[in-house]
Design a protein around this motif. Structure first.
Motif: not given
Length: 652
Positions: A625-644
């Protein structure tokens, strides 16, 4: 038994960094020689003795011998020369690579009457070779899956009706290859045949002088991607009808250029979409299809629930442009012009065509079957009234194209800013790669910007800038007394701009001539606070030309500029996100299954924008699971250390 002690050692190979490996003594004692991934060298022209050794330091003579020495993950590096062999990458090995040592002079594997390279194991790559075989040049079967065939030359005269490349099992990616059939072959020649139920993606290849460039014989469970290929001189073989792309099942066919020979004996079709026992969902987008003596794009859908959506295609100088049989058909933002018989032909009873934002030429839409009808909106055609619903276009005005066979709109075109008034999908492009809904020349249509009719969006030069939006003070102004208080003008809320580097290489970015900022590949820049108005983004790669994008922002908007590469050139795509709107951009590799909040999981491709519900606080992907903090206009999903992870951005 007590735990076996372990030892650590360092291993170095030419041109590679040191690797540190830890193995237990028990495992080391039982491991075969050469168990570490390595480069196995082959240099037949310079090796006179018989094959000996492991091919690690001293090259072997034959590729076949090198495959017997290779283990999972090894590369078999072949020097230039001619190899009369039938090479097999065995089923017991995974991730092996068969690669030419130099691209300038490709090693030539001639399989004679058989197959040049047979792939039996998973994750294999065949790269940088010249390949001939009378049966096939490359066959993937048995345990093959995840096969990659890239940057090879297929140029022999063998017809290969079963495919120069035959994918008989598993998934595969066929990319950046040159399929060049010499001469004038008399017979059924096929470059690629996929007999697999898995996705077989065909990306960035060239095909010339084939009866069929690519043929899918079985409906795939996962949609295949067929994009950015150049397919020329498709021809028939009497009495057979040649087909550029012949697809049974679901596929996304995007950005291809497909043309027929001037005289295609036996007839030819550009793209033929069919279902196969289960419903098919086909999408074509931004394809150029021309010169076909039968049809440009033809659908033959017989399974209940099958559909075809054609978006932004250009079909010209075909006998008929779209020929539609069965299923649910939708045409959006297409240009269908200068065809000889019909621009669009509806061949099935009760077939319903939905059309929007399109330009249709003088041949119009012909409901050739009883009960076939149309729903046409915001489109240009030869007539606005008639006996059929397929005659009811919104305008019959001249499109004012740039010239013959150049279907871009001039500034005088009445079709600019007259397409669907609804906002286009985030990141949607026209056939030239321009953003949709670019403001043309009419200030009255600035709010909101509106797409043009047809496959090309008119982009004025210099760009037309919308006048600023006047803001009204919501508080009533007290009537003047003796000395009226001064009216304080309202303050414009700032806009935001962020730049994402999805190009695979570091770049430097400058906004409005300001200081440059370096972005690493796969990273998201900070949000800049800017005044509402027009802004210019300049992006410079390490090598190559500077590219620019212009974006017009209103107060509270978040502008997003994504740096990508196409055909080895840097590209920018820009979009705007209004205040209160939430978007999701996936830069995760490949196609992922994403679940936003509690909604049903959907497949999302790399680079695709999606909508985030207002209440969504998380995205589930790959079991995490990837948390979305707050209410952003844009959330970009990336890989960091093989984890989204999610990088969130909003306008200041």
């Amino acid at each position: 038994m007590p735990h076996a002690p372990s030892i650590a050692f360092r291993h170095r190979r030419s041109g590679r960094a040191f690797l540190t490996v830890t193995l237990s003594l028990a495992a080391l004692a039982g491991a075969p020689a050469g168990a570490l991934a390595a480069d196995r060298l082959v240099n037949g022209p310079l090796v006179t003795a018989a094959d000996l050794g492991t091919c690690l330091v001293t090259p072997c003579k034959t590729i076949g011998y090198a495959t017997t020495q290779a283990v999972s993950g090894d590369r078999i590096v072949v020097s230039p020369g001619t190899y009369h062999e039938n090479v097999v990458l065995p089923s017991g090995a995974t991730g092996e690579t068969l690669i030419g040592a130099t691209r300038a002079v490709r090693p030539f594997i001639d399989g004679g009457a058989g197959v040049a390279v047979k792939v039996l194991g998973a994750g294999a790559t065949v790269q940088g070779l010249k390949l001939h075989g009378d049966t096939s040049a490359v066959v993937a079967q048995f345990n093959a899956s995840g096969t990659v065939i890239t940057d090879n030359l297929f140029d022999d005269t063998a017809l290969n009706p079963s495919g120069k490349v035959a994918i008989n099992t598993g998934s595969a990616t066929i990319t950046a290859n040159d399929f060049a059939m010499p001469g004038a072959p008399a017979g059924v020649s096929r470059a690629l045949v996929a007999n697999s139920t898995k996705a077989v993606d065909i990306i960035g290849n060239t095909f010339d002088n084939y009866f069929t460039a690519a043929q899918y014989n079985i409906g795939t469970a996962a949609p295949s991607v067929v994009r950015d290929n150049v397919i020329m001189n498709v021809h028939g073989a009497p009495p057979g009808v040649g087909v550029g792309l012949f697809i049974f099942g679901s596929a996304a066919v995007t950005g291809n250029t497909i043309g027929a020979t001037p005289v295609a004996n036996g007839g030819a079709i550009g793209i033929n979409l069919r279902d196969f026992s289960v419903p098919a969902t086909d999408v074509t987008a931004r394809n150029r299809v021309f010169g076909f003596p039968n049809s440009g794009i033809e659908t033959e859908l017989s399974v209940a629930g099958s559909s075809a959506t054609m978006r932004g295609d250009v079909l010209s100088n075909d006998h008929s442009g779209f020929v539609l049989f069965g299923g649910t058909s939708t045409i959006i933002g297409a240009t269908v012009y200068d065809n000889n018989n019909f621009d669009v032909y509806l061949g099935s009873a009760n077939l319903h065509l939905t059309m929007a934002s399109s330009i249709v030429g003088a041949k119009g839409i012909f409901p050739g079957a009883v009960g076939a009808d149309c729903s046409i909106t915001t489109s240009r055609g030869p007539t606005t009234t008639g006996p059929s619903s397929c005659d009811h276009f919104q305008t019959s005005a001249s499109p004012a194209f740039v010239g013959p066979s150049d279907y871009r709109l001039t500034a005088a075109s009445p079709l600019i800013d007259t397409g669907d008034p609804a906002a286009p999908d985030a990141g949607e492009l026209d056939i030239d790669g321009n953003p949709r809904a670019v403001v043309g020349t009419d200030a009255a249509k600035c709010l909101p910007a509106r797409r043009d009719m047809g496959a090309y969006e008119f982009v004025p030069a210099p760009a037309f800038v919308c006048p600023p939006v006047p803001l009204v003070d919501p508080l009533p102004v007290a009537p003047p007394v003796i000395d009226p208080p001064p009216v304080i003008p309202p303050v414009l809320a700032p806009a935001g701009l962020t730049v994402l580097d999805d190009s695979g290489t570091p770049v430097t970015v400058a906004v409005d001539g300001g200081p440059t900022v370096r972005l690493a590949a796969g990273s998201v820049g900070a949000t800049l606070s800017l005044k509402a108005g027009t802004h210019t983004v300049r992006v410079r790669p390490r090598k190559g030309k500077v590219v620019t994008a212009t974006i017009v922002l209103t107060p509270g908007q978040l502008g997003v500029v994504v740096v990508t590469t196409s055909h080895r050139r840097l590209r920018l795509r820009a979009t705007r996100i209004a205040p209160g709107v939430r978007r999701l951009l996936s830069l995760l590799p490949g196609t992922q299954r994403l679940r936003v909040g509690t909604a049903k999981a959907k497949r999302v491709r790399h680079g695709a924008f999606g909508t985030l519900p207002a209440a969504a606080t998380r995205v589930s992907v790959g079991g995490g699971r990837v948390a979305l903090v707050g209410h952003p206009q844009l959330a970009v999903l990336l890989l960091r250390h093989r984890r989204p992870v999610a990088v969130i951005r909003s306008a200041p």
